[in-house]
Design a protein around this motif. Structure first.
Motif, short mmCIF file in Angstrom:
data_model
loop_
_atom_site.label_atom_id
_atom_site.label_comp_id
_atom_site.label_asym_id
_atom_site.label_seq_id
_atom_site.Cartn_x
_atom_site.Cartn_y
_atom_site.Cartn_z
N PRO A 176 36.24 45.53 38.35
CA PRO A 176 35.70 46.25 39.50
C PRO A 176 36.80 46.85 40.39
O PRO A 176 37.93 46.35 40.43
CB PRO A 176 34.92 45.18 40.26
N LYS A 177 36.42 47.90 41.10
CA LYS A 177 37.30 48.47 42.10
C LYS A 177 37.08 47.81 43.46
O LYS A 177 35.97 47.36 43.76
CB LYS A 177 37.05 49.98 42.25
N ILE A 178 38.14 47.74 44.25
CA ILE A 178 38.06 47.32 45.64
C ILE A 178 38.66 48.44 46.48
O ILE A 178 39.82 48.82 46.27
CB ILE A 178 38.83 46.00 45.90
N LYS A 179 37.87 49.00 47.36
CA LYS A 179 38.31 50.12 48.21
C LYS A 179 38.89 51.25 47.38
O LYS A 179 39.89 51.87 47.72
CB LYS A 179 39.33 49.62 49.25
N GLY A 180 38.25 51.49 46.24
CA GLY A 180 38.62 52.62 45.39
C GLY A 180 39.75 52.36 44.42
O GLY A 180 40.09 53.24 43.62
N VAL A 181 40.30 51.15 44.43
CA VAL A 181 41.42 50.81 43.53
C VAL A 181 40.95 49.78 42.52
O VAL A 181 40.34 48.76 42.89
CB VAL A 181 42.64 50.28 44.33
N ARG A 182 41.24 50.02 41.24
CA ARG A 182 40.83 49.12 40.17
C ARG A 182 41.56 47.79 40.29
O ARG A 182 42.78 47.75 40.45
CB ARG A 182 41.13 49.76 38.82
N SER A 183 40.84 46.68 40.23
CA SER A 183 41.47 45.36 40.27
C SER A 183 42.09 45.04 38.91
O SER A 183 41.75 45.64 37.89
CB SER A 183 40.47 44.29 40.69
N SER A 184 43.01 44.07 38.90
CA SER A 184 43.73 43.75 37.67
C SER A 184 44.01 42.25 37.62
O SER A 184 44.22 41.61 38.63
CB SER A 184 45.04 44.55 37.58
N PHE A 185 44.03 41.71 36.39
CA PHE A 185 44.21 40.28 36.18
C PHE A 185 45.46 39.74 36.87
O PHE A 185 46.54 40.35 36.79
CB PHE A 185 44.35 39.96 34.69
N THR A 186 45.34 38.56 37.51
CA THR A 186 46.52 37.90 38.08
C THR A 186 46.67 36.45 37.64
O THR A 186 47.76 35.89 37.77
CB THR A 186 46.51 37.96 39.62
N ASP A 187 45.64 35.82 37.11
CA ASP A 187 45.78 34.48 36.53
C ASP A 187 44.44 34.09 35.92
O ASP A 187 43.42 34.77 36.12
CB ASP A 187 46.21 33.44 37.56
N ALA A 188 44.45 32.96 35.16
CA ALA A 188 43.23 32.51 34.52
C ALA A 188 43.36 31.05 34.14
O ALA A 188 44.47 30.52 34.01
CB ALA A 188 42.93 33.35 33.27
N VAL A 189 42.19 30.40 33.94
CA VAL A 189 42.15 29.01 33.53
C VAL A 189 40.92 28.81 32.65
O VAL A 189 39.90 29.49 32.82
CB VAL A 189 42.12 28.06 34.76
N LEU A 190 41.01 27.89 31.69
CA LEU A 190 39.92 27.63 30.76
C LEU A 190 39.07 26.46 31.24
O LEU A 190 39.59 25.38 31.55
CB LEU A 190 40.50 27.32 29.38
N VAL A 191 37.75 26.67 31.29
CA VAL A 191 36.79 25.62 31.66
C VAL A 191 35.58 25.73 30.75
O VAL A 191 34.82 26.70 30.83
CB VAL A 191 36.35 25.75 33.14
N ASP A 192 35.39 24.74 29.88
CA ASP A 192 34.18 24.66 29.05
C ASP A 192 33.90 25.97 28.29
O ASP A 192 32.82 26.56 28.39
CB ASP A 192 32.95 24.31 29.90
N ALA A 193 34.88 26.41 27.52
CA ALA A 193 34.74 27.62 26.69
C ALA A 193 34.51 28.89 27.50
O ALA A 193 34.00 29.89 26.98
CB ALA A 193 33.63 27.45 25.64
N LYS A 194 34.87 28.84 28.76
CA LYS A 194 34.83 30.02 29.62
C LYS A 194 36.20 30.21 30.27
O LYS A 194 36.84 29.24 30.66
CB LYS A 194 33.78 29.86 30.74
N ILE A 195 36.62 31.45 30.36
CA ILE A 195 37.86 31.75 31.08
C ILE A 195 37.49 32.26 32.47
O ILE A 195 36.84 33.31 32.61
CB ILE A 195 38.70 32.80 30.34
N TYR A 196 37.88 31.51 33.48
CA TYR A 196 37.76 31.97 34.87
C TYR A 196 39.05 32.70 35.21
O TYR A 196 40.15 32.18 34.95
CB TYR A 196 37.55 30.80 35.82
#
Length: 278
Positions: A176-196
């Motif tokens: 998603p965009k925030i204030k017209g700028v596309r957001s981009s990944f900054t970190d992640a963690v695995l929980v029960d076969a889901k990546i948050y």
């Protein structure tokens, strides 16, 4: 998944530009993208220790020389600190023994990062690894799409160790965009076969130069479908770059987040994000 709370948990003096975070045994392990140390902060005693990750480590290493540690991952008793790969000096992966509390190996990931760039058609100037997950059988790398091409890419590698043969898949995401700028990944963690994952909108088209921070979101990827389940904006002003699980039950999950303020001030704020699962 609509309800969440975000609150300040603590301030840590002595750490700047926090970019990777791991919670384990009531301690926080933190890397800063301009530092040569792994920091260990005990939440009860407030004790802060520094563990060297490079030779002659210092804090506030100048930008062109910094190893740019952007991601922390761990499996069993080994912690892994990853350079972003955004320049030739940022291709290291350091292995750290969490029992002996010492560095045990430094690995050059130049060849692996080059394979990833070629596989996903990412130009070197658009390559910027900001999140890594290891579950013992698989590695997941998240490329931050803050370059011109906005390549938010999740790499899935099937291998126990990165120096072994592996199979690779990649999936691109339009965040998603925030204030017209596309957001981009900054970190992640695995929980029960889901990546948050965390993602930040920063008004820049460079993996090297910082820009105005416009906010951050949290989201979730289902590893079976490789599709995004949800995204939710959690801040209009913070650049959250570290994510780790704090507590979890059937109804709620609590994460800890760290913020990269892109300054030389040696002070870090740790936030607690609580998400309702029902």
């Amino acid at each position: 998944m609509e309800k969440f709370t975000l609150e300040l948990l603590c301030h840590i003096i002595g750490i700047g530009s926090a970019s990777g975070l791991l919670y384990k045994d009531n301690s926080l392990f933190i890397v800063g993208d301009n530092s040569g140390f792994l920091y260990e902060y005990h939440l009860d005693s407030k004790d802060l220790k520094r563990h060297p990750l490079i030779e002659n480590p210092t804090e506030n290493i100048i930008k062109k020389d910094k190893p740019d540690f952007e991601a922390l991952s761990y499996f069993q008793d080994t912690l892994y600190a990853f350079g972003s790969g955004s320049t030739a000096k940022r291709n290291s992966m350091v292995e750290f023994d969490l029992v002996q509390k010492k560095k045990i190996a430094t690995n050059n990931l130049s060849e692996l990062y080059a394979v990833m760039q070629n596989f996903a058609s990412i130009k070197p100037e658009d390559f910027n690894i900001e999140g890594v997950i290891h579950d013992g059988e698989n590695w997941y790398f998240l490329n931050r799409g803050n370059g011109i091409s906005n390549k938010n890419t999740l790499f899935s590698l099937r291998a126990k160790k990165l120096n072994q043969e592996f199979t690779m898949l990649s999936n691109d995401y339009k965040l998603p965009k925030i204030k017209g700028v596309r957001s981009s990944f900054t970190d992640a963690v695995l929980v029960d076969a889901k990546i948050y994952f965390l993602a930040t909108a920063e008004d820049t088209q460079s993996t090297y130069d910082d820009g105005e921070v416009l906010g951050s979101i949290i989201g979730r990827i289902d590893l079976e479908t490789m599709k995004i389940d949800f995204t939710k904006k959690i801040s209009d002003s913070h650049k959250f770059e570290g994510l780790t699980v704090f507590k979890k039950d059937n109804n709620k999950i609590e994460f800890l987040l760290c913020e990269d303020k892109d300054t030389e001030i040696l002070e870090t704020a740790i936030y607690k994000l609580s998400l309702n699962l029902k």
